[in-house]
Design a protein around this motif. Sequence first.
Motif, PDB file in Angstrom:
ATOM      1  N   VAL A 198      13.237  50.619  27.179  1.00  0.00           N
ATOM      2  CA  VAL A 198      14.562  50.839  27.777  1.00  0.00           C
ATOM      3  C   VAL A 198      15.147  52.157  27.269  1.00  0.00           C
ATOM      4  O   VAL A 198      15.667  52.972  28.041  1.00  0.00           O
ATOM      5  CB  VAL A 198      15.514  49.671  27.444  1.00  0.00           C
ATOM      6  CG1 VAL A 198      16.947  50.009  27.837  1.00  0.00           C
ATOM      7  CG2 VAL A 198      15.070  48.404  28.162  1.00  0.00           C
ATOM      8  N   MET A 199      15.057  52.374  25.953  1.00  0.00           N
ATOM      9  CA  MET A 199      15.579  53.614  25.373  1.00  0.00           C
ATOM     10  C   MET A 199      14.769  54.823  25.828  1.00  0.00           C
ATOM     11  O   MET A 199      15.320  55.906  26.063  1.00  0.00           O
ATOM     12  CB  MET A 199      15.570  53.521  23.851  1.00  0.00           C
ATOM     13  CG  MET A 199      16.718  52.744  23.258  1.00  0.00           C
ATOM     14  SD  MET A 199      18.352  53.490  23.575  1.00  0.00           S
ATOM     15  CE  MET A 199      18.225  55.007  22.618  1.00  0.00           C
ATOM     16  N   GLU A 200      13.474  54.636  25.963  1.00  0.00           N
ATOM     17  CA  GLU A 200      12.610  55.725  26.419  1.00  0.00           C
ATOM     18  C   GLU A 200      13.017  56.184  27.818  1.00  0.00           C
ATOM     19  O   GLU A 200      13.130  57.381  28.100  1.00  0.00           O
ATOM     20  CB  GLU A 200      11.156  55.256  26.407  1.00  0.00           C
ATOM     21  CG  GLU A 200      10.147  56.325  26.767  1.00  0.00           C
ATOM     22  CD  GLU A 200       8.719  55.797  26.734  1.00  0.00           C
ATOM     23  OE1 GLU A 200       7.839  56.449  27.335  1.00  0.00           O
ATOM     24  OE2 GLU A 200       8.473  54.734  26.128  1.00  0.00           O
ATOM     25  N   GLN A 201      13.248  55.220  28.707  1.00  0.00           N
ATOM     26  CA  GLN A 201      13.663  55.546  30.066  1.00  0.00           C
ATOM     27  C   GLN A 201      15.051  56.185  30.079  1.00  0.00           C
ATOM     28  O   GLN A 201      15.294  57.149  30.821  1.00  0.00           O
ATOM     29  CB  GLN A 201      13.665  54.272  30.924  1.00  0.00           C
ATOM     30  CG  GLN A 201      12.284  53.712  31.185  1.00  0.00           C
ATOM     31  CD  GLN A 201      12.333  52.377  31.909  1.00  0.00           C
ATOM     32  OE1 GLN A 201      13.308  51.644  31.820  1.00  0.00           O
ATOM     33  NE2 GLN A 201      11.257  52.050  32.615  1.00  0.00           N
ATOM     34  N   ALA A 202      15.953  55.673  29.245  1.00  0.00           N
ATOM     35  CA  ALA A 202      17.320  56.201  29.194  1.00  0.00           C
ATOM     36  C   ALA A 202      17.324  57.645  28.721  1.00  0.00           C
ATOM     37  O   ALA A 202      18.019  58.494  29.290  1.00  0.00           O
ATOM     38  CB  ALA A 202      18.178  55.336  28.283  1.00  0.00           C
TER      39      ALA A 202
END
Length: 312
Positions: free
Chosen positions: A239-243
């Motif tokens: 999730v953080m990677e995509q954000a």
Amino acid sequence: MSATSLQLSAGMRDALQLWLQGLHALDGASEHTITAYGHDVGQFLGFLAGHHGGSAGLRQLADVTQSDMRAWMAWERAAGLGSRSLARKLSSIKSFARWLADREAFDISAILATRAPRFSRKLPRPLSTDAARDVLEIAALQTREDWTGLRDTAVLTLLYGCGLRVSEALGLWGRDAPLREALRIHGKGGKERVVPVLPVAQQAVAAYLAACPHPNAPDAPLFRGTRGGALSRRHIAKVMEQARMQLGLPATATPHALRHSFATHLLGAGGDLRAIQELLGHASLQSTQVYTAVDAGRLMEIYHASHPRAHG
């Protein structure tokens, strides 16, 4: 049984196991830490056995020389081990050697005199206030289903709004909901702390639970995966990677960076360093100083404002 354990005498295997059990029972070390310590010390003892021939016994540790320690460090370096990891391994070895020397009454000065390689400590990089807010907002828009977006936002809100570790947020149970004004968290080493919960975090978790298709049960994980099982750390990392890709943030914008940001932003707003240490569950104030990535000038301001002797 591993190849390393086959190179150890029965007495050494028993001693290593007893030491690890003591770490778990007396020091409250986590299973992950116990495994890492056992691996580090086991590899070192295996090296000694191969270096001298035969199996590593209790007395062999007493005969270790500085030359042996230099050879071990060179062997680890040749295997590609970095300075930080080598320093961690040496710390594990010294801890075990001290414990064994106390039991067997022998000299381990060569081991204790071995100096860890120097390495530059990487300061954590917190997100700006705006970037942290943007991450929380965009997390809700990355999933196909509304409830999973609300779930991801709720987890990230606990990291940034309460300073929880990812494992602590994902370790919450259904019985912890609805979130009250404070959470009792069991952190690293079984240390317990009480963390205030902001209304925004309470609301984020409540919104997720209201939309979640899986019924909330007291003995079930609070945060569920698509099929109802426990949500994984890997998912939150993704999730953080995509954000960060969508927001153009650096690779240092990880889930743990939200915890860094919580501490840094609190300190920047005038928070007390000791209080932040307690909120984070740090054993030492030094860890908190590094964690908050504040400059020396800011630390001196806090020191002069809060230390009794600074006014004397």
